[in-house]
Design an enzyme around this catalytic site. Structure first.
Site, PDB file in Angstrom:
ATOM      1  N   ASP A 102      27.474 -23.298   8.832  1.00 53.64           N
ATOM      2  CA  ASP A 102      28.824 -24.333   8.155  1.00 53.64           C
ATOM      3  C   ASP A 102      29.530 -25.165   9.047  1.00 53.64           C
ATOM      4  O   ASP A 102      30.683 -25.713   9.138  1.00 53.64           O
ATOM      5  CB  ASP A 102      29.271 -24.027   6.628  1.00 53.64           C
TER       6      ASP A 102
ATOM      7  N   GLU B  86      36.647 -20.541   7.185  1.00 53.28           N
ATOM      8  CA  GLU B  86      35.354 -22.013   6.793  1.00 53.28           C
ATOM      9  C   GLU B  86      35.675 -23.250   6.776  1.00 53.28           C
ATOM     10  O   GLU B  86      37.221 -23.375   7.085  1.00 53.28           O
ATOM     11  CB  GLU B  86      35.632 -21.244   5.250  1.00 53.28           C
TER      12      GLU B  86
END
Ligand code: PGA
Length: 260
Positions: free
Chosen positions: A136, A143
């Site tokens: 990702d 994140e």
């Protein structure tokens, strides 16, 4: 960003190890930022070989790891303390007092994180930060939507990362949802970033990082703003780069004085 495409992960690990070897030879008290996961394993194996066979000396080196899970013991087989001990520190001579890994069992997370940042500053900053990339686009455990100016802090893992990391845990055991990670801003302050990426599964993340827009949706893309990032991939991880022929041309024609 300099992009070096190698045929295999083994070749890529050798290029990365040479970069670190030359840094340590130039600066015996170098500060290394280290990463965990499958990606840097070949690099650590090659550095251990250089220590064993070529006398590469880590006795003046200081290290800071990117991240650690919250709430599992440092002895847990999936902890990053244990990973680093087994894959790197037990094979080289970094003094134990010079090794820093976030403490996932600290009783005061904000205070610990501030102190970690302070320790990096006191060591003179990180000379080279080793990085892997998540599917990702995460770096460390930053994140998507992490602040691109973030500092060391607690993060909550995405479902995607939890699933990807399940392989390090035994069946039925859950991956912790919380971690301590260096921030994107912390990583950006290192003098050099050494990003490794292998396999077709990383091709999209690599393309977004190197050629996509700079966006918190792909935290690694901020490395386009870093003064000296070296991205070393194998062929499958480079397969979605639109300018890979150019990157290969650049590397093949580097002036001798620029080679390492
Ligand atoms: P991997 O993880 O090296 O195990 O692929 C990279 C990451 O999640 O940062």
């Amino acid at each position: 960003m300099e992009i070096i495409i190698q045929s295999t992960p083994e070749d890529a690990a050798k290029v990365a190890a040479l970069f670190i070897k030359q840094l340590i030879e130039r600066k015996p008290n170098a500060v290394l930022g280290l990463a965990t996961g499958s990606t840097p394993l070949g690099l650590y194996t090659e550095l251990a070989r250089m220590h064993r066979e070529d006398g590469l000396d880590f006795s003046g080196v200081t290290t800071f790891n990117l991240d650690e899970y919250i709430g599992i013991s440092s002895e847990h087989p999936a902890s990053y303390h244990r990973f680093m001990q087994e894959s790197f520190f037990s094979h080289v001579n970094v003094p134990t007092k010079n090794i820093h890994i976030p403490d996932g069992n600290t009783s005061n997370i904000p205070r610990f994180c501030e102190r970690y940042e302070e320790q990096i500053r006191q060591a003179g900053g990180i000379d080279v930060q080793v990085l892997g990339i998540g599917h990702d686009g995460h770096i460390g455990f930053n994140e998507p939507t992490s602040s691109l100016a973030s500092r060391t802090r607690i993060k909550t893992l995405t479902e995607e990362t939890i699933v990807a990391n399940q392989r390090f845990f035994t069946l039925g055991e859950s991956v912790p949802h919380h971690v301590i990670t260096m921030g994107v801003g912390t990583i950006m302050e290192s003098q050099n970033c050494l990003m490794l990426a292998f396999g077709a599964g990383k091709a999209q993340a690599v393309a977004s990082m190197a050629e996509g827009p700079i966006t918190a949706m792909c935290p690694a893309s901020i490395l386009q703003m870093h003064r000296k990032t070296l991205l070393i991939t194998d062929l499958p991880a480079s397969s979605l780069l639109t300018k890979s022929a150019y990157y290969q041309h650049v590397y093949a024609h580097k002036p001798n004085w620029q080679r390492f």
